[in-house]
Design an enzyme around this catalytic site. Structure first.
Site, PDB file in Angstrom:
ATOM      1  CB  SER A  32      -0.857   0.063   1.273  1.00 34.40           C
ATOM      2  OG  SER A  32      -1.711  -1.011   1.350  1.00 34.40           O
ATOM      3  CG  HIS A  63      -3.488  -2.136  -3.462  1.00 35.23           C
ATOM      4  ND1 HIS A  63      -2.268  -2.734  -3.344  1.00 35.23           N
ATOM      5  CD2 HIS A  63      -3.913  -1.916  -2.213  1.00 35.23           C
ATOM      6  CE1 HIS A  63      -1.987  -2.879  -2.071  1.00 35.23           C
ATOM      7  NE2 HIS A  63      -2.969  -2.384  -1.355  1.00 35.23           N
ATOM      8  CG  HIS A  85      -4.548  -7.584   1.067  1.00 37.28           C
ATOM      9  ND1 HIS A  85      -4.706  -6.682   0.042  1.00 37.28           N
ATOM     10  CD2 HIS A  85      -3.388  -7.262   1.697  1.00 37.28           C
ATOM     11  CE1 HIS A  85      -3.685  -5.839   0.052  1.00 37.28           C
ATOM     12  NE2 HIS A  85      -2.869  -6.171   1.035  1.00 37.28           N
ATOM     13  CE1 TYR A  87      -8.035  -6.048   2.883  1.00 37.76           C
ATOM     14  CE2 TYR A  87      -6.009  -6.720   3.982  1.00 37.76           C
ATOM     15  CZ  TYR A  87      -6.694  -5.877   3.116  1.00 37.76           C
ATOM     16  OH  TYR A  87      -6.017  -4.860   2.494  1.00 37.76           O
ATOM     17  CD  GLU A  88      -8.277  -7.403  -1.524  1.00 40.91           C
ATOM     18  OE1 GLU A  88      -8.770  -6.727  -2.429  1.00 40.91           O
ATOM     19  OE2 GLU A  88      -7.121  -7.869  -1.577  1.00 40.91           O
ATOM     20  CB  ALA A 115       2.037  -0.254   4.572  1.00 39.54           C
ATOM     21  CG  MET A 213      -3.759  -6.641   7.953  1.00 41.97           C
ATOM     22  SD  MET A 213      -5.207  -5.614   7.647  1.00 41.97           S
ATOM     23  CE  MET A 213      -5.190  -4.562   9.100  1.00 41.97           C
ATOM     24  CB  SER A 214       0.170  -8.348   2.886  1.00 40.10           C
ATOM     25  OG  SER A 214       1.267  -7.527   3.233  1.00 40.10           O
ATOM     26  CG  ASN A 237       0.392   2.025  11.813  1.00 39.55           C
ATOM     27  OD1 ASN A 237       0.380   1.664  10.623  1.00 39.55           O
ATOM     28  ND2 ASN A 237       0.066   1.221  12.798  1.00 39.55           N
ATOM     29  CG  HIS A 249      -6.262   2.178   3.900  1.00 39.32           C
ATOM     30  ND1 HIS A 249      -5.249   1.233   3.951  1.00 39.32           N
ATOM     31  CD2 HIS A 249      -6.466   2.428   2.584  1.00 39.32           C
ATOM     32  CE1 HIS A 249      -4.877   0.932   2.718  1.00 39.32           C
ATOM     33  NE2 HIS A 249      -5.594   1.640   1.868  1.00 39.32           N
TER      34      HIS A 249
HETATM   35  N1  HPA Z   1      -1.573  -3.493  11.708  1.00 41.35           N
HETATM   36  C1  HPA Z   1      -1.816  -4.303  10.679  1.00 41.35           C
HETATM   37  N2  HPA Z   1      -1.591  -3.955   9.431  1.00 41.35           N
HETATM   38  C2  HPA Z   1      -1.108  -2.739   9.198  1.00 41.35           C
HETATM   39  C3  HPA Z   1      -0.837  -1.833  10.218  1.00 41.35           C
HETATM   40  C4  HPA Z   1      -1.093  -2.229  11.558  1.00 41.35           C
HETATM   41  O1  HPA Z   1      -0.889  -1.491  12.525  1.00 41.35           O
HETATM   42  N3  HPA Z   1      -0.366  -0.701   9.648  1.00 41.35           N
HETATM   43  C5  HPA Z   1      -0.348  -0.927   8.308  1.00 41.35           C
HETATM   44  N4  HPA Z   1      -0.792  -2.158   8.032  1.00 41.35           N
END
Ligand code: HPA
Length: 274
Positions: A32, A63, A85, A87-88, A115, A213-214, A237, A249
């Site tokens: 991302s 994306h 992903h 989660y999609e 990310a 998440m990837s 973050n 996001h």
């Molecule tokens: N957690 C999970 N996935 C993420 C995060 C997070 O804090 N930041 C960016 N992708």
């Protein structure tokens, strides 16, 4: 019913028929907000996922959903702009489908970027982390099911998911460029919600320095298929409970875009060195 192998071969043939001037051995999966690595590629050719037979289609903001072929210093590169992903709602086989196609296209080395949230409190938003190892928290993985030996062995080794030799080269390149980086363990969490504070305490306790998440599914598939993998995580973050602000996001993408220049410079030089 046609099986996965035949589907992968069909996708591969479509791509090979369209893109004749590139024979890439290196591929990069862009996370991302990290899509502008393609700006450093020369003589680009694009293939949109939606046009490739049997390919899943990307749905997440930030994306692009396309394969980008190009070269850096004469080295042919395949960049995946937009990944799939879990989660999609895709199956693990769909999430990793492009990696199977990469293998058939002749890719030998895969650079995965993402990310993610920092758990290691010595990290900051903006830290680049070389991934030393992963922890799979998805509760499943792409190799579940009947094994097709044409792809790989039933019980693949996973002792060096990120190739030490590639990590060493990436470090030397970073030192030469003056790019700052850290090293750590990436935990792959199913999402799509950002983890709870209690989950972060638990995941940190398991040894993870960052969570996202990837990346883990693609890394598993790539190792199974015999590709050498290098992973670079962008800490966008600090994870839940470590940072005060709520996650969004938009902020993740904004911070990734800020780190993107350093990451691009670094990855471009890594490609020349490996
Ligand atoms: N957690 C999970 N996935 C993420 C995060 C997070 O804090 N930041 C960016 N992708």
């Amino acid at each position: 019913m046609i099986n996965m192998y035949e589907k992968v071969m069909e996708s591969t043939k479509y791509i090979q028929d369209k893109v004749t001037k590139f024979k890439p051995e290196v591929a990069v999966i862009l996370g991302s907000g990290l899509g502008n690595l393609v700006d450093v590629l020369e003589d680009k050719e694009y293939i949109y996922y939606k046009d490739i037979p049997n390919f899943p289609e990307s749905t997440v903001k930030g994306h692009e959903g396309r394969l980008v072929f190009g070269s850096i210093n004469g080295i042919h590169v395949l960049a995946m702009q937009g990944r799939f992903h879990y989660y999609e709602g895709y199956t693990m086989k769909e999430v990793t489908y492009p990696v199977y196609v990469m293998k058939q296209l002749g890719i030998q080395k895969l650079i995965v970027t993402n990310a993610c949230g920092g758990i290691n409190t010595s990290f900051n938003p903006g830290t680049l982390m070389l991934i030393k190892d992963f922890i799979n928290l998805f509760g499943t993985n792409p190799l579940i099911g009947v094994n097709d030996e044409r792809f790989g062995v039933r019980f693949p080794d996973m002792s060096e998911p990120y190739k030490l030799d590639l990590i060493d080269k990436a470090k030397k390149v970073a030192d030469g460029l003056g790019v700052e980086y850290r090293e750590g363990i990436y935990a792959g969490f199913m999402g799509p919600y950002y983890e709870t504070a209690a989950e972060i305490v638990s995941i940190g306790g398991q040894g993870a320095d960052a969570v996202g998440m990837s990346t883990v599914p693609e890394t598993i598939a790539a190792n199974y298929l015999g590709l050498d993998v290098l992973g670079i995580a962008c800490i966008t973050n600090m994870a839940t409970g470590i940072q005060k602000n709520k996650h969004s996001h938009e902020n993740v993408v904004k911070t990734a875009e800020k780190i993107s220049n350093d990451l691009c410079k670094w990855v471009a030089e890594i490609i020349k060195a490996i």
